[in-house]
Design a protein around this motif. Structure first.
Motif, PDB file in Angstrom:
ATOM      1  N   MET A   1       3.606 -13.961  -5.229  1.00  0.00           N
ATOM      2  CA  MET A   1       3.997 -13.229  -4.029  1.00  0.00           C
ATOM      3  C   MET A   1       2.829 -13.078  -3.363  1.00  0.00           C
ATOM      4  O   MET A   1       1.488 -13.496  -3.682  1.00  0.00           O
ATOM      5  CB  MET A   1       3.505 -12.876  -5.517  1.00  0.00           C
ATOM      6  N   THR A   2       2.698 -12.230  -2.622  1.00  0.00           N
ATOM      7  CA  THR A   2       1.500 -12.213  -1.286  1.00  0.00           C
ATOM      8  C   THR A   2       1.671 -10.419  -1.286  1.00  0.00           C
ATOM      9  O   THR A   2       2.746  -9.257  -1.451  1.00  0.00           O
ATOM     10  CB  THR A   2       1.655 -12.760   0.089  1.00  0.00           C
ATOM     11  N   GLU A   3       0.443  -9.778  -1.124  1.00  0.00           N
ATOM     12  CA  GLU A   3       0.211  -8.699  -0.830  1.00  0.00           C
ATOM     13  C   GLU A   3      -0.300  -8.352   1.316  1.00  0.00           C
ATOM     14  O   GLU A   3      -1.249  -9.453   1.507  1.00  0.00           O
ATOM     15  CB  GLU A   3      -1.059  -8.037  -1.913  1.00  0.00           C
ATOM     16  N   HIS A   4      -0.082  -7.188   1.442  1.00  0.00           N
ATOM     17  CA  HIS A   4       0.163  -7.127   2.940  1.00  0.00           C
ATOM     18  C   HIS A   4      -0.700  -5.623   2.584  1.00  0.00           C
ATOM     19  O   HIS A   4       0.156  -4.780   2.294  1.00  0.00           O
ATOM     20  CB  HIS A   4       0.633  -6.875   3.595  1.00  0.00           C
ATOM     21  N   GLU A   5      -2.004  -5.712   3.189  1.00  0.00           N
ATOM     22  CA  GLU A   5      -2.752  -4.154   3.021  1.00  0.00           C
ATOM     23  C   GLU A   5      -1.810  -3.335   4.077  1.00  0.00           C
ATOM     24  O   GLU A   5      -1.650  -3.618   5.414  1.00  0.00           O
ATOM     25  CB  GLU A   5      -4.728  -4.716   2.943  1.00  0.00           C
ATOM     26  N   VAL A   6      -1.955  -1.781   3.869  1.00  0.00           N
ATOM     27  CA  VAL A   6      -1.309  -1.585   5.044  1.00  0.00           C
ATOM     28  C   VAL A   6      -2.241   0.237   4.479  1.00  0.00           C
ATOM     29  O   VAL A   6      -1.919   0.896   5.093  1.00  0.00           O
ATOM     30  CB  VAL A   6       0.246  -0.881   3.961  1.00  0.00           C
ATOM     31  N   GLY A   7      -3.136   0.064   3.756  1.00  0.00           N
ATOM     32  CA  GLY A   7      -3.884   1.686   3.535  1.00  0.00           C
ATOM     33  C   GLY A   7      -3.120   2.120   2.595  1.00  0.00           C
ATOM     34  O   GLY A   7      -2.142   1.861   1.629  1.00  0.00           O
ATOM     35  N   PRO A   8      -4.060   2.998   1.742  1.00  0.00           N
ATOM     36  CA  PRO A   8      -4.088   3.406   0.565  1.00  0.00           C
ATOM     37  C   PRO A   8      -2.680   4.928  -0.053  1.00  0.00           C
ATOM     38  O   PRO A   8      -2.741   5.340   1.450  1.00  0.00           O
ATOM     39  CB  PRO A   8      -5.475   4.789   0.453  1.00  0.00           C
ATOM     40  N   GLY A   9      -2.269   5.156  -0.399  1.00  0.00           N
ATOM     41  CA  GLY A   9      -1.243   5.961  -0.741  1.00  0.00           C
ATOM     42  C   GLY A   9       0.324   4.898  -0.351  1.00  0.00           C
ATOM     43  O   GLY A   9       1.173   6.160  -0.454  1.00  0.00           O
ATOM     44  N   ALA A  10       0.470   4.203  -0.495  1.00  0.00           N
ATOM     45  CA  ALA A  10       2.059   3.161  -0.381  1.00  0.00           C
ATOM     46  C   ALA A  10       2.482   3.815  -1.649  1.00  0.00           C
ATOM     47  O   ALA A  10       2.267   3.681  -2.850  1.00  0.00           O
ATOM     48  CB  ALA A  10       1.656   2.179   0.085  1.00  0.00           C
ATOM     49  N   TYR A  11       4.054   4.505  -0.774  1.00  0.00           N
ATOM     50  CA  TYR A  11       4.557   5.385  -2.183  1.00  0.00           C
ATOM     51  C   TYR A  11       6.213   4.382  -2.342  1.00  0.00           C
ATOM     52  O   TYR A  11       6.564   3.584  -2.967  1.00  0.00           O
ATOM     53  CB  TYR A  11       4.462   6.151  -1.987  1.00  0.00           C
ATOM     54  N   TRP A  22       8.883  -0.987   6.156  1.00  0.00           N
ATOM     55  CA  TRP A  22       8.598  -0.102   5.818  1.00  0.00           C
ATOM     56  C   TRP A  22       8.086   0.450   4.734  1.00  0.00           C
ATOM     57  O   TRP A  22       8.928   0.682   3.192  1.00  0.00           O
ATOM     58  CB  TRP A  22       9.400   1.575   6.596  1.00  0.00           C
ATOM     59  N   THR A  23       6.862   1.709   4.562  1.00  0.00           N
ATOM     60  CA  THR A  23       6.733   2.084   3.258  1.00  0.00           C
ATOM     61  C   THR A  23       5.840   3.551   4.110  1.00  0.00           C
ATOM     62  O   THR A  23       6.071   3.584   5.278  1.00  0.00           O
ATOM     63  CB  THR A  23       5.421   1.357   2.638  1.00  0.00           C
ATOM     64  N   SER A  24       5.737   4.420   3.074  1.00  0.00           N
ATOM     65  CA  SER A  24       5.175   6.113   3.489  1.00  0.00           C
ATOM     66  C   SER A  24       3.326   5.530   2.926  1.00  0.00           C
ATOM     67  O   SER A  24       3.659   5.197   1.484  1.00  0.00           O
ATOM     68  CB  SER A  24       6.321   6.359   2.474  1.00  0.00           C
ATOM     69  N   LEU A  25       2.719   6.821   3.183  1.00  0.00           N
ATOM     70  CA  LEU A  25       0.969   6.827   2.868  1.00  0.00           C
ATOM     71  C   LEU A  25       1.703   8.126   2.835  1.00  0.00           C
ATOM     72  O   LEU A  25       1.139   9.139   3.584  1.00  0.00           O
ATOM     73  CB  LEU A  25       0.191   6.395   3.961  1.00  0.00           C
ATOM     74  N   VAL A  26       1.544   8.785   1.947  1.00  0.00           N
ATOM     75  CA  VAL A  26       1.491  10.073   0.737  1.00  0.00           C
ATOM     76  C   VAL A  26       0.624  11.080   1.617  1.00  0.00           C
ATOM     77  O   VAL A  26       1.276  11.444   2.423  1.00  0.00           O
ATOM     78  CB  VAL A  26       2.205   9.776  -0.088  1.00  0.00           C
ATOM     79  N   PRO A  27      -0.703  10.652   1.170  1.00  0.00           N
ATOM     80  CA  PRO A  27      -1.676  11.520   1.308  1.00  0.00           C
ATOM     81  C   PRO A  27      -1.918  11.926   3.251  1.00  0.00           C
ATOM     82  O   PRO A  27      -2.806  13.151   3.389  1.00  0.00           O
ATOM     83  CB  PRO A  27      -3.354  11.104   0.644  1.00  0.00           C
ATOM     84  N   GLY A  28      -2.050  10.605   4.124  1.00  0.00           N
ATOM     85  CA  GLY A  28      -2.199  10.736   5.019  1.00  0.00           C
ATOM     86  C   GLY A  28      -0.764  11.399   6.515  1.00  0.00           C
ATOM     87  O   GLY A  28      -1.307  11.979   7.049  1.00  0.00           O
ATOM     88  N   GLY A  29       0.217  12.201   5.298  1.00  0.00           N
ATOM     89  CA  GLY A  29       1.419  12.008   6.619  1.00  0.00           C
ATOM     90  C   GLY A  29       1.253  11.264   7.004  1.00  0.00           C
ATOM     91  O   GLY A  29       1.472  10.852   8.600  1.00  0.00           O
TER      92      GLY A  29
END
Length: 284
Positions: A1-11, A22-29
């Protein structure tokens, strides 16, 4: 398992036809696109209050996502992002591609589910008051499955919006995630610490997790008929076989808060961690 940093709020998690995740970062739109070579791009939407949430693949390999500000978002094959207004002023949450090139969505605070046709026309249908329709999934046979979180039930929808509900055997199961399987659908009981499966005939099986306080959130069906499930409170994910036995378990960074999960073409799983990363679990 590997983790890729994308920013807080990934949902949410969605996998495009070209293999990009693709992932969504909820807090920052914002959305993040992670290419197969590991490069990532962070994309601001038209409003910082857009609150992008759940992503899903469309009928032709494009992506759609729900927005908490009352729109559905669309990502075409070129990566161009657009938004589409809905009929009711409420919060879209669950979203999935359905039969006949339709897109279905839930209004989590509006007691309604909706259907958008290929030409952008939206029509909405009522569900029981206070039932909190949550996530949706379409089976290969065209069956549309959804969870009714506050009604403690799983339902099926006809193409005209007619709803059939199946109450869960366990009280206060509060189902959220759901994903169609070859013989029905898997779902997560966030309130009871269980993973469930409902058959095409409506028969429900429930599989208690070792940690009943782990708060399972999302599920994704695997090629063998089992599923991956994210366990939000225990910062982990488990893979179940069709008999409900846990055959794999992955632990993320403490406090990772895993939410959405999607299965790639190679059988690997991608998980969005609210703490700020996308985790990739190689196919075993």
């Amino acid at each position: 398992m590997t983790e890729h940093e994308v920013g807080p709020g990934a949902y949410g998690v969605g996998i495009a036809a070209d293999g990009a995740v693709w992932t969504s970062l909820v807090p920052g739109g914002e959305l993040v696109r992670l290419d197969p070579d590991g490069r990532s791009a962070r994309i601001e939407l038209d409003s910082p209050q857009s609150r992008p949430m759940v992503l899903t693949s469309g009928t032709d390999g494009d992506l759609w996502f729900s927005r908490g500000d009352g729109f559905l978002g669309h990502i075409d094959h070129a990566g161009t992002i657009s938004s589409h207004p809905l009929t009711t002023s409420a919060t879209p949450y669950g979203i999935c591609a359905g039969p006949e090139q339709t897109l279905w969505y839930t209004l989590v605070d509006g007691d309604r589910v909706g259907r958008m046709t290929a030409d952008g026309h939206a029509e909405e249908f009522p569900v029981p008051a206070g039932s909190m329709p949550s996530l949706l999934s379409a089976g290969a046979d065209g069956t549309l499955w959804l969870t009714l979180n506050q009604a403690n039930a799983v339902g099926t929808l006809s193409l005209t919006g007619a709803l059939t509900t199946y109450e869960l055997p366990t009280a206060d199961g509060a189902p959220v995630g759901i994903c169609a399987s070859p013989d029905g659908a898997w779902f997560a009981e966030i309130g009871a610490g269980q993973i469930g499966h409902i058959g095409i005939d409506g028969a429900i099986e429930e599989f208690p997790l070792p940690d009943r306080s782990s708060k399972p959130h999302a599920v994704a069906t695997t090629s063998d008929g089992g599923c991956w499930a994210t366990l939000w409170a225990s910062s982990s994910a488990v893979r179940l076989d069709r008999q409900g036995r846990i055959v794999d378990e992955v632990h993320f960074t403490t406090g990772g808060e895993p939410h959405g999960v999607a299965i790639a073409a190679d059988g690997s799983a991608w998980v969005a961690l609210q703490a700020g990363s996308l985790a990739h679990i190689a196919a075993g």
